[in-house]
Design a protein around this motif. Structure first.
Motif, short mmCIF file in Angstrom:
data_model
loop_
_atom_site.label_atom_id
_atom_site.label_comp_id
_atom_site.label_asym_id
_atom_site.label_seq_id
_atom_site.Cartn_x
_atom_site.Cartn_y
_atom_site.Cartn_z
N GLY A 85 0.82 -1.21 0.00
CA GLY A 85 0.00 0.00 0.00
C GLY A 85 0.85 1.25 0.00
O GLY A 85 1.76 1.42 -0.82
N GLY A 86 0.57 2.17 0.95
CA GLY A 86 1.34 3.42 1.02
C GLY A 86 2.81 3.19 1.26
O GLY A 86 3.65 4.00 0.84
N ALA A 87 3.17 2.08 1.92
CA ALA A 87 4.58 1.78 2.16
C ALA A 87 5.33 1.54 0.84
O ALA A 87 6.54 1.80 0.75
CB ALA A 87 4.71 0.57 3.07
N TRP A 283 3.97 -1.85 6.66
CA TRP A 283 5.40 -1.54 6.77
C TRP A 283 6.27 -2.80 6.74
O TRP A 283 7.43 -2.74 6.32
CB TRP A 283 5.66 -0.75 8.05
CG TRP A 283 4.89 0.53 8.11
CD1 TRP A 283 3.85 0.85 8.94
CD2 TRP A 283 5.10 1.69 7.29
NE1 TRP A 283 3.40 2.11 8.69
CE2 TRP A 283 4.16 2.66 7.68
CE3 TRP A 283 6.00 1.99 6.27
CZ2 TRP A 283 4.07 3.91 7.10
CZ3 TRP A 283 5.93 3.25 5.67
CH2 TRP A 283 4.97 4.19 6.08
N SER A 284 5.73 -3.92 7.12
CA SER A 284 6.52 -5.16 7.11
C SER A 284 6.93 -5.55 5.69
O SER A 284 7.93 -6.25 5.50
CB SER A 284 5.72 -6.30 7.75
OG SER A 284 4.52 -6.54 7.04
N LYS A 285 6.18 -5.08 4.69
CA LYS A 285 6.48 -5.41 3.30
C LYS A 285 7.82 -4.81 2.84
O LYS A 285 8.44 -5.28 1.89
CB LYS A 285 5.37 -4.90 2.38
CG LYS A 285 4.07 -5.70 2.46
CD LYS A 285 4.19 -7.00 1.69
CE LYS A 285 2.87 -7.71 1.57
NZ LYS A 285 2.97 -8.95 0.77
N LEU A 286 8.28 -3.76 3.53
CA LEU A 286 9.54 -3.13 3.15
C LEU A 286 10.73 -4.04 3.39
O LEU A 286 11.82 -3.81 2.87
CB LEU A 286 9.73 -1.82 3.92
CG LEU A 286 8.73 -0.70 3.59
CD1 LEU A 286 9.00 0.53 4.45
CD2 LEU A 286 8.79 -0.33 2.11
N GLN A 290 11.49 -8.59 -2.82
CA GLN A 290 10.70 -8.58 -4.04
C GLN A 290 9.93 -7.27 -4.21
O GLN A 290 9.71 -6.81 -5.32
CB GLN A 290 9.73 -9.77 -4.05
CG GLN A 290 8.96 -9.94 -5.36
CD GLN A 290 9.89 -10.15 -6.54
OE1 GLN A 290 10.91 -10.86 -6.43
NE2 GLN A 290 9.57 -9.53 -7.66
N VAL A 291 9.54 -6.65 -3.10
CA VAL A 291 8.84 -5.37 -3.17
C VAL A 291 9.73 -4.30 -3.79
O VAL A 291 9.29 -3.50 -4.63
CB VAL A 291 8.36 -4.94 -1.76
CG1 VAL A 291 7.87 -3.50 -1.76
CG2 VAL A 291 7.27 -5.87 -1.28
#
Length: 611
Positions: A85-87, A283-286, A290-291
């Motif tokens: 999302g926003g992250a 925020w964990s996606k950072l 792959q992100v």
């Protein structure tokens, strides 16, 4: 420094033809020499017949139109919410400023300085990697052969959206599967398909069970594909003279429509939830590598680095056009459009989730399904659907046509740069060359409009836009940033803009951009997954082999070009390689002018070629 009074009466007359207009000036040797007037005839061995954009705004609009395409509408919003999302905006903008903007500036500079298409421009920048230029033209042309199929689909929906009742609105049609059709979205009921999904699969595509079953031609799509190519031809047959006028509308109308749709959508129930879902930070996606790779790949693909298109369009600029300003406009407009499209799409998806009492996750999707399945379903429940549906599909047509113009123009530009006089002796007019390119593109697009054409389309898209592009981009950045080098690139920029690039661009060209592109390439290889269609269909082995063959059609030119350049040089192997890595582009305007013209060049002009 001037000449004596005895030469005051003598003048040198230069006749400069810029393609769109003819300008003739007389220059007295005792006056300062008009260096700008001579550059088109001297720099990069460019002929004096090359066209230029009528106005600077035409180049900007054409570049924005090419960069802002269908991927901004159906790829970025889905990628954003799936990647945090926003992250996701943090790695996205970081990649934009470290990779996207510097490399776009680099391509604009190469095209504008050499005034050549990607084939001959990159051959002069680094002869060893001259195959990269050919590869960019090949990949652009291959892409345009199936990209126009999307325009064909948009036309099909556009014409069918004028009916009193939309044909994708109900399950009471001959193409609907009895007992397997759902009005609206079926949620987690996996055996049901929405009416709009069945319309797309069984009416538009008449899709078969796999690529092994080609089926017959879809004659309606055949006719619409002809119409799509006719529209493209009529918009570009005069080169930048006609394209520059068309983009005033095709590049601006989508923005009008996006804002109108956003104003309408935010007033619908559930729209707020959809937009919050789009931007809600995870925020964990950072911490997921792959992100970051997805962010870099999105920036790269969206702006169009590695396709040769930006080099080609910049080659029609005036020599001293402010490409730095244009770079910022194009790149930031592209990113802003992606975010705007995200709000438009997810406000509508939030509304649909509210109507059908489903989570947003069950409706959101990416790719063609978003605009040809989800959005048609949205229009079915909106107020004034017969107004919004035609406008939306017309907007898609404009978005796609701008990108299509640019990709076809790359092929035409390369033909004219390489063998224009020879081809013109046979075909007589440039309009016939453009027609020939369009006809070949149409013929190569026919396999995509068979009943099994969707499988061909997906296979081509995966191995062209995903696999091939990363290889091409890596070798282009390697050739320009590290072989051609920062010092020469600085001279090129200083020659055109009058000042050297700042430390931001220099550091990106020397380190950040090449390293990022290398990481994307390595990640693409390590995390390679075979092409597939939908959630269940996997391609047979022979189709995968064909897919890699499609990739090699463009990639193979890189080693072939290097091998040819090494073989044609003389000396030992190392001497030949060193010669092949030496640019043939002219960097000093003074030493290439006749002696009598050289004496009156102002010192300020001479000094900009020396660091």
């Amino acid at each position: 420094m001037g000449v004596g009074s005895e030469n005051a009466a003598s003048t040198t007359k230069l006749s400069i033809r810029h393609g769109l207009y003819k300008e003739e000036t007389s220059i007295a040797l005792k006056a300062p020499l008009n260096v700008e007037g001579m550059l088109p005839k001297k720099v990069g061995h460019v002929t004096a017949e090359r066209a230029i954009w009528g106005r600077r705004i035409e180049f900007v609009l054409a570049s924005v139109g090419y960069a802002v395409g269908l991927g901004n509408v159906w790829r970025f919003p889905y990628l954003c919410y799936r990647s945090g999302g926003g992250a996701f905006l943090i790695p996205y903008f970081l990649m934009l400023f470290l990779c996207g903007i510097p490399l776009l500036f680099m391509e604009f500079a190469i095209g504008q300085y050499t005034r050549l298409g990607p084939v001959h421009a990159l051959a002069k920048i680094c002869p060893l990697f001259k195959g990269v230029g050919i590869a960019t033209v090949v990949i652009s042309f291959v892409l345009c052969t199936y990209y126009n199929v999307l325009m064909c689909w948009a036309l099909y929906y556009f014409f069918n959206s004028f009916r009193a009742t939309f044909p994708w609105q109900s399950c009471n049609n001959t193409w609907n599967a009895v007992g397997n059709c759902s009005i609206g979205f079926p949620g987690n009921t996996t055996h049901l398909h929405s009416a709009s999904q069945q319309y797309f699969d069984h009416r538009l595509l008449e899709i078969t069970n796999g690529i092994e079953e080609a089926g017959g031609l879809r004659w309606e799509l055949f006719g619409l594909l002809i119409l799509a190519w006719v529209i493209v031809y009529l918009c570009i047959f005069k080169g930048v003279k006609s394209t520059g006028k068309v983009v005033y509308f095709t590049a601006t109308f989508p923005y009008f429509m996006l804002f109108v749709l956003l104003i309408n959508n935010v007033q619908l129930p559930g729209a707020k939830n959809g937009m919050l879902y789009f931007l809600k930070p995870k925020w964990s996606k950072l911490l997921d590598v792959q992100v970051w790779v997805n962010a870099a790949a999105q920036v790269f693909n969206s702006i169009g680095i590695g396709f040769g298109t930006m080099i080609s369009m910049a080659s029609y600029n005036k020599f001293n056009n402010n490409i730095l300003r244009d770079t910022l406009i194009v790149s930031l407009a592209n990113s802003a459009t992606s975010i705007l499209a995200g709000f438009v799409i997810f406000s509508a998806i939030g509304y649909m989730a509210h109507v059908h009492n489903l989570p947003v996750d069950n409706i959101a999707t990416d790719g063609p399904g978003l605009v040809f399945v989800v959005y048609p379903e949205v229009f079915s429940t909106m107020p004034l659907p017969q107004l919004w549906a035609p406008l939306f599909f017309f907007m898609l047509l404009c978005l796609g046509l701008d990108s299509q113009f640019a990709m076809v123009e790359v092929a035409v530009t390369s033909i004219m740069d390489g063998c224009g006089p020879k081809v013109l002796r046979v075909l007589k007019r440039q309009e016939i060359i453009v027609l020939t390119v369009c006809v070949i593109g149409f013929l190569l697009g026919i396999p995509h409009i068979t009943k099994g054409g969707m499988y061909v389309f997906q296979l081509m898209d995966h191995y062209t836009a995903v696999v091939s592009l990363m290889f091409l981009a890596f070798f282009e950045v390697l050739a320009v940033c590290w072989v051609f080098g920062l010092r020469r690139m600085t001279i090129v920029i200083k020659r055109m803009l009058g000042k050297a690039p700042n430390i931001y661009f220099c550091s990106c060209w020397m380190f950040f951009s090449p390293v990022l592109v290398m990481c994307i390439l390595i990640s693409s290889i390590v995390q390679y997954t075979p092409a597939r269609y939908g959630k269940s269909y996997t391609y047979p082995v022979w189709a995968e082999v064909v897919g890699w063959g499609i990739s090699l059609v463009s990639i193979i030119w890189i080693p072939l070009g290097a091998l040819h350049e090494i073989c044609r040089n003389k000396g030992t192997l190392m001497q030949r390689i060193k010669t092949a890595m030496t640019p043939t582009i002219e960097l000093d305007p003074v030493n290439h002018l006749p002696e009598k013209e050289r004496v009156d060049i102002p010192e300020s002009v001479v000094s900009i070629t020396h660091l």
